[in-house]
Design an enzyme around this catalytic site. Sequence first.
Site, PDB file in Angstrom:
ATOM      1  N   TYR A   1       0.214   7.334   3.257  1.00 41.34           N
ATOM      2  CA  TYR A   1       0.837   6.395   4.173  1.00 41.34           C
ATOM      3  C   TYR A   1       2.317   6.185   3.839  1.00 41.34           C
ATOM      4  O   TYR A   1       2.837   6.697   2.861  1.00 41.34           O
ATOM      5  CB  TYR A   1       0.034   5.098   4.199  1.00 41.34           C
ATOM      6  CG  TYR A   1      -1.384   5.326   4.698  1.00 41.34           C
ATOM      7  CD1 TYR A   1      -1.608   6.015   5.892  1.00 41.34           C
ATOM      8  CD2 TYR A   1      -2.491   4.902   3.970  1.00 41.34           C
ATOM      9  CE1 TYR A   1      -2.901   6.255   6.348  1.00 41.34           C
ATOM     10  CE2 TYR A   1      -3.789   5.144   4.438  1.00 41.34           C
ATOM     11  CZ  TYR A   1      -3.985   5.815   5.625  1.00 41.34           C
ATOM     12  OH  TYR A   1      -5.259   6.068   6.077  1.00 41.34           O
TER      13      TYR A   1
ATOM     14  N   TYR B   1       0.840  -1.206   0.000  1.00 44.12           N
ATOM     15  CA  TYR B   1       0.000   0.000   0.000  1.00 44.12           C
ATOM     16  C   TYR B   1       0.874   1.255   0.000  1.00 44.12           C
ATOM     17  O   TYR B   1       1.440   1.631   1.018  1.00 44.12           O
ATOM     18  CB  TYR B   1      -0.898  -0.041   1.236  1.00 44.12           C
ATOM     19  CG  TYR B   1      -2.037   0.949   1.269  1.00 44.12           C
ATOM     20  CD1 TYR B   1      -2.354   1.746   0.185  1.00 44.12           C
ATOM     21  CD2 TYR B   1      -2.818   1.067   2.413  1.00 44.12           C
ATOM     22  CE1 TYR B   1      -3.404   2.642   0.229  1.00 44.12           C
ATOM     23  CE2 TYR B   1      -3.873   1.958   2.478  1.00 44.12           C
ATOM     24  CZ  TYR B   1      -4.164   2.743   1.378  1.00 44.12           C
ATOM     25  OH  TYR B   1      -5.212   3.631   1.437  1.00 44.12           O
TER      26      TYR B   1
END
Length: 261
Positions: free
Chosen positions: A176, A171
């Site tokens: 993030y 991800y």
Amino acid sequence: PRYDVLFEEMKIGPKLAKNRFFQVPHASGMTNDAPHVRAAFRSMKAEGGWGVICTGACSVDPSSDDTPFPFATMWDEADVRSHAVMTDAVHAHGALAGIELWHGGAAAVNRTSRVSPLSPSGVPWMATHVGFMSAQRPKVMDAQDIRDLIRWHADAAVMAERAGFDILYVYAGMGYLPYQFLLEDYNHRTDAYGGSVKNRVRLVDELIDAVREATHGRCAVALRMSMQEMRARPSDVAESQAHEVVGLLKDAPDLFDVKMD
């Protein structure tokens, strides 16, 4: 007939999806504390005929703790058992199950773990988490922190396969940690992980390799990236930095999941 392709089988790395109806990872608020609710929610689409069903983001380590927000984890054997309820339900209807391996980095709140959020260069991620949510100053990751991050993903991948997942996501989006490495605004490093786009993409490439090697190529590996910001940034060798990143990673994942606003 123009829609027939949607119903054709699709090979994703070593896995075969029965059709091209693919439910990408998304948050549902159903954590590991409610495994049967989560399984019923996810398996409903599998029962309806979808070929791939993914769960939401799952933390790979307590240093990525999103408390007080609901979040799932892949930290230990209890988590393996919790997620297996969902994968069993999805597989019962002939669909593949996917998981999104997540580390929030500077965007993680860490109100339970109380550890300093990790980041490439100590720059807070203010685009997604405003200051009152977490007053902790991010820690600049050293070489050992990077090795740990890669190991956490590998360990989580092993547990995810044991839980029954077929597709494992790296991800690198939505603010993030791997995405923070991609953006020069948050990555001011002067080592092999900073500077040029080729260097900034290195961590994502290594995470993909680690996840694949940890499961010995038995699972498909997907990459989720947010590309809107990088698409607006010029590159010396491609149409944009986003195009350059995809070019550098073109042979790395089995599947690209690209998020554009």
